[in-house]
Design an enzyme around this catalytic site. Structure first.
Site, PDB file in Angstrom:
ATOM      1  N   ARG A 247      26.282  68.219   4.675  1.00 30.24           N
ATOM      2  CA  ARG A 247      26.975  69.245   4.784  1.00 30.24           C
ATOM      3  C   ARG A 247      27.962  69.296   4.970  1.00 30.24           C
ATOM      4  O   ARG A 247      28.178  69.267   6.482  1.00 30.24           O
ATOM      5  CB  ARG A 247      26.362  70.811   4.792  1.00 30.24           C
ATOM      6  CG  ARG A 247      26.255  71.524   4.256  1.00 30.24           C
ATOM      7  CD  ARG A 247      26.487  72.952   4.900  1.00 30.24           C
ATOM      8  NE  ARG A 247      26.973  72.734   6.061  1.00 30.24           N
ATOM      9  CZ  ARG A 247      26.150  73.773   7.143  1.00 30.24           C
ATOM     10  NH1 ARG A 247      25.002  74.779   7.311  1.00 30.24           N
ATOM     11  NH2 ARG A 247      27.386  74.131   8.257  1.00 30.24           N
ATOM     12  N   HIS A 251      28.437  76.679   6.254  1.00 33.50           N
ATOM     13  CA  HIS A 251      27.168  77.013   5.834  1.00 33.50           C
ATOM     14  C   HIS A 251      27.891  77.940   4.315  1.00 33.50           C
ATOM     15  O   HIS A 251      27.120  77.736   2.976  1.00 33.50           O
ATOM     16  CB  HIS A 251      26.142  77.095   6.605  1.00 33.50           C
ATOM     17  CG  HIS A 251      25.396  78.607   5.864  1.00 33.50           C
ATOM     18  ND1 HIS A 251      24.327  77.247   5.159  1.00 33.50           N
ATOM     19  CD2 HIS A 251      25.390  79.626   5.560  1.00 33.50           C
ATOM     20  CE1 HIS A 251      22.932  78.338   4.535  1.00 33.50           C
ATOM     21  NE2 HIS A 251      23.326  79.378   5.103  1.00 33.50           N
ATOM     22  N   TYR A 260      29.350  74.809  16.133  1.00 33.87           N
ATOM     23  CA  TYR A 260      28.154  74.422  16.430  1.00 33.87           C
ATOM     24  C   TYR A 260      27.480  72.738  16.170  1.00 33.87           C
ATOM     25  O   TYR A 260      26.928  72.915  16.626  1.00 33.87           O
ATOM     26  CB  TYR A 260      26.713  75.162  15.812  1.00 33.87           C
ATOM     27  CG  TYR A 260      26.752  75.192  14.385  1.00 33.87           C
ATOM     28  CD1 TYR A 260      26.570  74.108  13.266  1.00 33.87           C
ATOM     29  CD2 TYR A 260      27.517  76.867  13.802  1.00 33.87           C
ATOM     30  CE1 TYR A 260      26.520  74.312  12.154  1.00 33.87           C
ATOM     31  CE2 TYR A 260      27.309  76.585  11.898  1.00 33.87           C
ATOM     32  CZ  TYR A 260      27.063  75.102  11.768  1.00 33.87           C
ATOM     33  OH  TYR A 260      27.229  75.115  10.341  1.00 33.87           O
TER      34      TYR A 260
END
Length: 356
Positions: A247, A251, A260
């Site tokens: 990815r 998200h 993160y």
């Protein structure tokens, strides 16, 4: 060439002539990679200007989804989830339908006649549904059982629904391919922090059927592996396919991956590189793609997107109170009061004004 052994693809540079696919089939995959990449870019831009409330980008995962979609037969069933927009579009779902869903319209109101379930937003809840659907189509079949392709991410494998769905499929030989797109992230959680299994594909052994990995950034690899898995499923042998991809974006549009995710991943380059650029380079090297065709495909994708956005923008706004109607034949008093309040509120306010 198409399976993954350990953590590296094999024979990634195989000549097109040595694959089971024709030039036309390879170009069709490329065309859908372009269509879905342009869709993702436009949808993200639309969300940022308040055109829709939220959107889950899939940049970096197009090859995985397009390859799987191209493996489906016309009478097979697709059970998608919220990030499977590329798979749905490549399978024939109109772009405008996906946009309308993000603007609050129900998918089951679409005019297409494809065997596609409404996409599931809660994590993993569609997996038991897919197992049940596979059992149902087998019971109702006439000897030509369609297969079911159920899409989910690696985070879904940590949910109880995953284990229940695969357990049922294994016990009842349901004609289902469980397609796990392993992009290495469950929102902000790395895969190795949510499961100690060496691979996700290996989890299939606990339920009595095969699991296989595939290079998810190679659309022809995914198409071959998923095609083989669908054939096995039609004969009563479910399969778990783990598609290794990455990815590249957030998200969802409410996520900030810089909080993160390190700037450089420790994953191999074949997983994190741009799959569209990789496949375009491959087809150019094979002598089947040139600047003229690339420009034509880009122009077609732009025209399709403009039409899809125009369709979505002129669609009549749904009545928020309609959410009650397909659920109850007769509303309980408490919900009837809620519906009455919502109807009154909607008549006085623009509930679709996302800037409020």
């Amino acid at each position: 060439m198409h399976r993954v052994i350990g953590d590296a693809p094999t024979d990634a540079a195989t000549d097109l002539e040595a694959t089971p696919f024709t030039t036309d089939e390879a170009i069709a995959c490329y065309r859908d990679l372009v269509r879905t990449r342009r869709f993702d870019e436009r949808a993200l831009a639309l969300q940022r200007r308040g055109w829709m409330s939220g959107y889950p980008p899939f940049e970096g995962q197009e090859a995985s989804q397009v390859g799987a979609a191209h493996a489906l037969a016309d009478d097979d069933w697709l059970v998608p989830t919220y990030r499977s927009n590329a798979m749905q579009i490549a399978h024939g779902v109109p772009m405008s339908d996906v946009l309308l869903f993000r603007r609050g319209y129900p998918e089951y109101a679409s005019g297409h006649d494809l065997n596609v379930f409404p996409q599931s937003v809660p994590i993993a809840t569609q997996i038991p549904h897919a197992a049940g659907l596979g059992m149902a189509v087998e019971y109702d079949g006439d000897g030509t059982t369609p297969a079911v392709l159920c899409y989910f991410g690696d985070g879904a494998t940590s949910e109880g629904d995953f284990h229940e769905g695969l357990n049922f499929a294994g016990v009842f030989d349901a004609p289902v391919v469980f397609f796990c797109e392993n992009n290495d992230w469950a929102i902000s959680m790395r895969r190795n922090r949510q499961t100690a299994s060496a691979t996700i594909a290996g989890k299939a052994r606990a339920y009595g059927f095969e699991g296989v990995q595939v290079d998810g950034n190679d659309p022809l690899a995914v198409r071959e592996v998923v095609g083989d898995a669908l054939e096995d499923a039609r004969t009563g042998s479910p399969v778990l396919v783990e598609s290794l991809t990455y990815r590249r974006g957030a998200h969802t549009t409410s996520d900030d991956p810089s909080r993160y995710r390190e700037s450089r991943s420790d994953l191999p380059e074949w997983r994190t590189a741009d799959p569209l650029e990789r496949f375009e380079t491959y087809l150019r090297d094979q002598g089947v793609l040139d600047d003229e065709l690339v420009a034509e495909i880009d122009a077609d994708a732009a025209d399709e997107l403009e039409e899809a956005v125009a369709i979505a923008e002129v669609a009549p706004k749904p009545d928020p109170a309609d959410v009650f109607d397909p659920v109850y034949e007769t509303l309980p008093p408490r919900l009837a009061a809620q519906k009455e309040w919502l109807e009154e509120f909607a008549s006085e306010h623009d509930v679709y004004d996302l800037e409020r």
